[in-house]
Design an enzyme around this catalytic site. Sequence first.
Site, PDB file in Angstrom:
ATOM      1  N   HIS A 111       0.654  -1.112   0.034  1.00  0.00           N
ATOM      2  CA  HIS A 111      -0.126   0.061   0.056  1.00  0.00           C
ATOM      3  C   HIS A 111       0.758   1.218   0.139  1.00  0.00           C
ATOM      4  O   HIS A 111       1.951   1.250   0.383  1.00  0.00           O
ATOM      5  CB  HIS A 111      -0.806   0.121   1.114  1.00  0.00           C
ATOM      6  N   ASP A 188       3.091  -4.400   7.982  1.00  0.00           N
ATOM      7  CA  ASP A 188       2.029  -3.777   7.790  1.00  0.00           C
ATOM      8  C   ASP A 188       0.941  -4.674   7.915  1.00  0.00           C
ATOM      9  O   ASP A 188       0.626  -5.731   7.027  1.00  0.00           O
ATOM     10  CB  ASP A 188       1.959  -3.033   6.601  1.00  0.00           C
ATOM     11  N   GLN A 191      -4.532  -5.315   6.843  1.00  0.00           N
ATOM     12  CA  GLN A 191      -5.428  -6.312   6.463  1.00  0.00           C
ATOM     13  C   GLN A 191      -5.291  -7.589   7.186  1.00  0.00           C
ATOM     14  O   GLN A 191      -5.953  -8.312   6.909  1.00  0.00           O
ATOM     15  CB  GLN A 191      -5.246  -6.514   5.066  1.00  0.00           C
ATOM     16  N   LYS A 214     -10.305  -1.133  10.733  1.00  0.00           N
ATOM     17  CA  LYS A 214     -10.393  -2.218  10.022  1.00  0.00           C
ATOM     18  C   LYS A 214     -10.517  -3.423  10.764  1.00  0.00           C
ATOM     19  O   LYS A 214     -10.636  -4.615  10.404  1.00  0.00           O
ATOM     20  CB  LYS A 214      -9.040  -2.427   9.041  1.00  0.00           C
ATOM     21  N   CYS A 352      -4.639   2.352  -3.829  1.00  0.00           N
ATOM     22  CA  CYS A 352      -3.529   2.898  -3.039  1.00  0.00           C
ATOM     23  C   CYS A 352      -2.416   1.883  -3.330  1.00  0.00           C
ATOM     24  O   CYS A 352      -1.494   1.871  -2.386  1.00  0.00           O
ATOM     25  CB  CYS A 352      -3.823   3.201  -1.526  1.00  0.00           C
TER      26      CYS A 352
END
Length: 405
Positions: A111, A188, A191, A214, A352
């Site tokens: 991202h 990261d 997700q 999220k 993104c």
Amino acid sequence: MIAQGECGGHPVVYLDNAATTQCPRPVLWALENYWLEQHANVHRGVYCRSSQATMAMEETRQHTAEFLGAASAREIVFTHGTTDGLNLLASAFGDAVLRPGDLVLATEMEHNSNLLPWLEVCRRSGAVVELVPVTDAGELDQEALDRLLEQKPKLLTLCAVSNVLGTVNPLKDIIPRAHAAGTAVAVDAAQALRHGLPAVTDLDCDFLCFSGHKLMGPTGIGVLYGKEEWLERFGPACFGGGMVKELDWPDVTYEEIPGRFEAGTPNLSGIAGLGAALEYLQAVGRKRIAAYEGELLRYAAEKLRAIPGIRVLGDPARRAGVLSLDLPPLSAYDAAMLLDKKGFALRSGRQCADLLHRRLGLSGSLRLSPAFYNTREELDALCQALEEILSVSRRAGIPVGESHG
Ligand code: PMP
């Protein structure tokens, strides 16, 4: 279904959970309770409400550490979200570690939030960013990664789960290889946390970032996890109230970790909402959620692959959370607009992830990302809607709409 309401006379079928999840009632109750009963500033007052607010914030820090499987609450820094956490990390790591000629590795599937902070910090420090390429199946090229690790990069930063392809990166395999090369690893996890990520102590990553919104929590709150020994090496990246131990002008000593990284008034209602969201996920059962969402995704992939004219992007060994589609000659943008008219909320565009779309040779894709409050019936309805849209567009001879990206 948690998301309610109508759009254009249709009940909303919300399938953009990779962008933001809906808040369940217990999170809304926690927010209401915060504003009605607890609202006061932390760390500043000796009065009852202020010390209660401080205690509530520190309790959520402790719960977050437990949720992530961190060794200590000192390793949990509250941020505004994944982007904010990655920026803080890049800035602090850049100052403490990066020197001219040093190498930082990111990947082609990141991202922009996990690329641009590193690009900028490397520009400033004279370090260089290189990218681990992605294979045709949508996985990281492991041989290329090993070759890049031979150059002893200072850091490897990568997503746990791709926000476009849903690729689950084999972190348990990658992280020891990086460490053997003397390379720190930042994850990261924007997700990843609904999909069964191991405890951070088990993963042995050095840093990890995520966003509350999220994970069924509110927007504007997130977390940077950092191993204690790393955070101790970092100076603050943002300056102001709440992070000063002593100011004997012009000499200043900063607070211990993690307060050193939390200048100003924290997002206290966000922290209350995040705490409630993590509790909610634990109560529903994280394994149960991951299993159900995995099942929905497999079901969707199978049905979508059977529709002529739809290509599911990537074919990674493990996929979680999202599926992205190419539906030529219809552009992703047009498909999302037409689906919206039928009540379906799906993301379109480059998501993104500009580099990944360039690698895939696409200017955009259509993404669906079910959560545990979605159902097979909703996915059946989506597939039917897509079939209708594709057949109408074929009859009308709609041209490729790539300019929409
Ligand atoms: N990384 C990934 C993989 C993401 O999917 C996202 C959100 N789309 C982000 C970072 C940025 O998250 P936020 O906008 O909450 O800061």
